[in-house]
Design a protein around this motif. Structure first.
Motif, PDB file in Angstrom:
ATOM      1  N   ILE A 250       0.828  -1.194   0.000  1.00 24.83           N
ATOM      2  CA  ILE A 250       0.000   0.000   0.000  1.00 24.83           C
ATOM      3  C   ILE A 250       0.869   1.255   0.000  1.00 24.83           C
ATOM      4  O   ILE A 250       0.510   2.278  -0.595  1.00 24.83           O
ATOM      5  N   ARG A 262      -3.539   6.964   3.790  1.00 24.67           N
ATOM      6  CA  ARG A 262      -4.939   7.169   4.156  1.00 24.67           C
ATOM      7  C   ARG A 262      -5.717   7.875   3.050  1.00 24.67           C
ATOM      8  O   ARG A 262      -6.873   7.531   2.775  1.00 24.67           O
ATOM      9  N   GLN A 265      -6.379   5.294   0.265  1.00 25.47           N
ATOM     10  CA  GLN A 265      -7.413   4.327   0.638  1.00 25.47           C
ATOM     11  C   GLN A 265      -8.801   4.953   0.590  1.00 25.47           C
ATOM     12  O   GLN A 265      -9.757   4.332   0.099  1.00 25.47           O
ATOM     13  N   GLU A 266      -8.925   6.174   1.066  1.00 26.83           N
ATOM     14  CA  GLU A 266     -10.218   6.840   1.038  1.00 26.83           C
ATOM     15  C   GLU A 266     -10.654   7.156  -0.397  1.00 26.83           C
ATOM     16  O   GLU A 266     -11.839   7.024  -0.747  1.00 26.83           O
ATOM     17  N   ARG A 269     -11.907   4.010  -1.906  1.00 29.61           N
ATOM     18  CA  ARG A 269     -13.219   3.665  -1.370  1.00 29.61           C
ATOM     19  C   ARG A 269     -14.313   4.462  -2.085  1.00 29.61           C
ATOM     20  O   ARG A 269     -15.368   3.916  -2.439  1.00 29.61           O
ATOM     21  N   PRO A 275     -10.665  -1.248  -1.437  1.00 31.35           N
ATOM     22  CA  PRO A 275      -9.299  -0.806  -1.142  1.00 31.35           C
ATOM     23  C   PRO A 275      -8.348  -1.131  -2.290  1.00 31.35           C
ATOM     24  O   PRO A 275      -8.601  -2.054  -3.093  1.00 31.35           O
TER      25      PRO A 275
END
Length: 337
Positions: A250, A262, A265-266, A269, A275
């Motif tokens: 990641i 972060r 990932q958001e 989403r 993910p």
């Protein structure tokens, strides 16, 4: 009679064209040749004079595309179940053929190509006078190109038009490019046969088809247009599609996207629905499935293909594969389409 066999699977990213040809009067030999290079459940039945059967094919496999000039010498009927793993275009050079697919009847000749989607049975009445160029494009490759070009989600399979013009507009240019590429790749010393050049030609064939064939994207179709994906997400997607076998973490993907973990990932989403590493695993599974569908079980093993696409734990791979496709990898390979 000159013959060849289907090439074994190339390493991911390999752009070395493989030329295979066959001249035969044996219907069974011609049928097996077409099944090995195109689709397994393919039926070829002469409906004209069987004594005039003269199968001639020059085929080049280049990564996700398969190009071939094909003729039969007598009237035949070709029947095939849903293609599933590919889109297919027939470009007649001489004569006229009649196809039936998904409720549409299309007459194709040197002025008009016919396009087949991955779903729905196909039947083609192919007269002796018809010689054509057959273009198979792997499903994931074309869908990925449309997705990347328009920067929006697309549904699968793509709702493509059943035909396009070969006389004017982009269809004429695309068909001319395919003919030139096939001619060049038949020659072992041609510039187009060098891997770097071959890769560029391959990309032009796929992207050119995405821009040529009719589809609703960009026309504001109800229910089809997806959200705009930010550049950070697209960078990560492009990296994963280019090298799905790489052991990305990641943190690697976030660095490629130019954002923090972060944020990436958001963003995934919101704009992808899962993910980043889940998407990567699905992408790898789809790549393994596509390769197993087109591979000869006598020439390749499940573990070989799985390792090639980054799966190092075969037990977890097999479980994830069965969850996604409803069968084991061995079943896919044994019952390849």
């Amino acid at each position: 009679m000159a013959g060849g066999r289907s090439p074994g699977p190339a390493a991911p990213g390999a752009d070395v064209p493989v030329h295979i040809s066959l001249r035969t009067t044996d219907v069974d030999e011609a049928r097996e040749f077409c099944r090995s290079l195109y689709y397994g459940p393919l039926r070829i039945e002469p409906v004209g004079d069987p004594g005039r059967f003269r199968f001639q094919a020059d085929v080049v496999v280049l990564g996700p595309i398969t190009l071939g000039e094909v003729g039969y010498g007598t009237d035949i009927r070709v029947s095939i179940a849903a293609l599933e793993t590919a889109y297919h275009v027939l470009v007649p050079l001489t004569g006229m053929l009649r196809s039936r697919h998904r409720g549409a009847v299309v007459l194709a000749d040197p002025t008009r190509a016919v396009v087949f989607r991955p779903t729905g049975d196909i039947e083609v009445d192919w007269p002796a006078s018809c010689r054509l160029i057959s273009v198979k494009v792997e499903r994931a490759a074309l869908e990925r190109e449309v997705d990347a070009a328009l920067d929006q989600r697309v549904i699968s399979p793509l709702p493509l038009g059943a035909t396009f013009d070969l006389v004017d507009g982009p269809g004429r240019t695309w068909a001319a490019m395919v003919r030139l590429l096939l001619t060049e790749l038949r020659e072992p010393d041609a510039l187009a046969s060098r891997p770097r050049m071959a890769a560029r030609w391959r990309d032009m064939v796929v992207s050119g088809l995405a821009l040529t064939v009719e589809h609703p994207y960009g026309e504001e179709p109800a229910g089809l247009q997806g959200p705009h994906r930010p550049r950070t997400v697209k960078r990560a997607l492009d990296a994963m599609h280019a090298e799905p076998w790489r052991a990305y973490t990641i943190h690697d993907l976030a660095a490629l996207a130019g954002v923090g973990v972060r944020v990436l990932q958001e963003s995934f989403r919101q704009h992808v629905g899962m993910p980043p590493l889940t998407y990567l695993r699905r992408l790898r599974l789809d790549a393994v499935h596509a390769e197993l569908c087109r591979s000869d079980p006598g020439q390749v093993s499940v573990s070989e293909v799985a390792y090639r696409y980054g799966f190092t734990h075969l037990g977890r791979f097999a479980g994830a594969y069965r969850t996604r496709f409803g069968e084991t990898p061995s079943q896919t390979l044994r019952d390849r389409r």
